[in-house]
Design a protein around this motif. Structure first.
Motif, PDB file in Angstrom:
ATOM      1  N   ASP A 177      37.359  38.243  33.566  1.00  0.00           N
ATOM      2  CA  ASP A 177      37.149  37.614  34.803  1.00  0.00           C
ATOM      3  C   ASP A 177      37.269  36.173  34.537  1.00  0.00           C
ATOM      4  O   ASP A 177      36.471  35.657  33.938  1.00  0.00           O
ATOM      5  N   ASP A 221      37.005  33.570  36.266  1.00  0.00           N
ATOM      6  CA  ASP A 221      36.024  32.837  36.991  1.00  0.00           C
ATOM      7  C   ASP A 221      34.635  32.719  35.994  1.00  0.00           C
ATOM      8  O   ASP A 221      33.792  31.662  36.450  1.00  0.00           O
ATOM      9  N   ARG A 278      43.171  36.411  38.057  1.00  0.00           N
ATOM     10  CA  ARG A 278      41.710  36.916  38.013  1.00  0.00           C
ATOM     11  C   ARG A 278      41.556  37.278  36.618  1.00  0.00           C
ATOM     12  O   ARG A 278      40.036  37.278  36.153  1.00  0.00           O
ATOM     13  N   SER A 279      42.139  37.802  35.835  1.00  0.00           N
ATOM     14  CA  SER A 279      41.922  37.991  34.440  1.00  0.00           C
ATOM     15  C   SER A 279      43.182  37.408  33.455  1.00  0.00           C
ATOM     16  O   SER A 279      44.172  37.315  34.188  1.00  0.00           O
ATOM     17  N   GLU A 302      46.512  39.484  38.586  1.00  0.00           N
ATOM     18  CA  GLU A 302      45.771  39.263  39.854  1.00  0.00           C
ATOM     19  C   GLU A 302      44.540  40.237  39.951  1.00  0.00           C
ATOM     20  O   GLU A 302      43.851  40.302  40.834  1.00  0.00           O
ATOM     21  N   LEU A 360      41.256  42.174  38.168  1.00  0.00           N
ATOM     22  CA  LEU A 360      40.110  41.743  37.309  1.00  0.00           C
ATOM     23  C   LEU A 360      40.214  42.935  36.006  1.00  0.00           C
ATOM     24  O   LEU A 360      40.405  44.056  36.111  1.00  0.00           O
TER      25      LEU A 360
END
Length: 158
Positions: free
Chosen positions: A99, A101, A114-115, A136, A138
């Motif tokens: 992740d 984020d 995303r990952s 895109e 996780l």
């Protein structure tokens, strides 16, 4: 070799890598231009796996500079230790980030990412660049990806 890839749609990604690796090897064998080889590797990986972004950053004058890639526009320069690519370079190791984020200091070149997995490219003990792959989804990458992507970048020394 013809520049057409035989794309397989097996659900087992290890099988997909095993099919792709000899094709990449055939593409780059005998070609001495690094940019051409990196471009073909990025294109082959993107075509086989349909990842969001796949490409290379090369160490130039103390920073990572965008090299051959497939996907949307990207960050042009990354400092050592910054983001996942810069951290991989500084640590001289593969980083798998389920992740982005949650990764301290992640550089969001594209918000859809995303990952990520990043592998350093070595010349001797020196990191000369990184292979960066974004998804895109996780938690898209794992040790299977790390193993086979390392095999692919090791072909550059062949």
């Amino acid at each position: 070799m013809a520049e057409d890839l035989k794309i397989i749609t097996a659900t087992d990604k290890a099988e997909q890598y095993r099919s792709l690796i000899p094709q990449i090897e055939a593409l780059i064998t005998g070609e001495t231009d690094q940019v051409a080889n990196l471009a073909n590797i990025a294109a082959a990986l993107k075509e086989q796996f349909k990842w969001f972004w796949v490409g290379f950053y090369l160490v130039k004058e103390g920073e990572l500079v965008l090299g051959p890639f497939q996907g949307p526009v990207a960050c042009t320069r990354i400092q050592k230790g910054k983001g996942v690519c810069g951290a991989s370079w500084a640590q001289k190791q593969t980083l798998i980030v389920p992740d982005v984020d949650a990764f301290p200091g992640h550089i969001a070149c594209a918000t859809a990412s995303r990952s990520e997995i990043v592998l350093p490219l070595f010349q001797g003990d020196e990191v000369i660049g990184v292979l960066d792959v974004d998804s895109e989804h996780l938690a898209h990458f794992d040790e299977v990806d790390a193993k086979y992507l390392k095999e692919i970048i090791n072909l550059l020394h062949g």
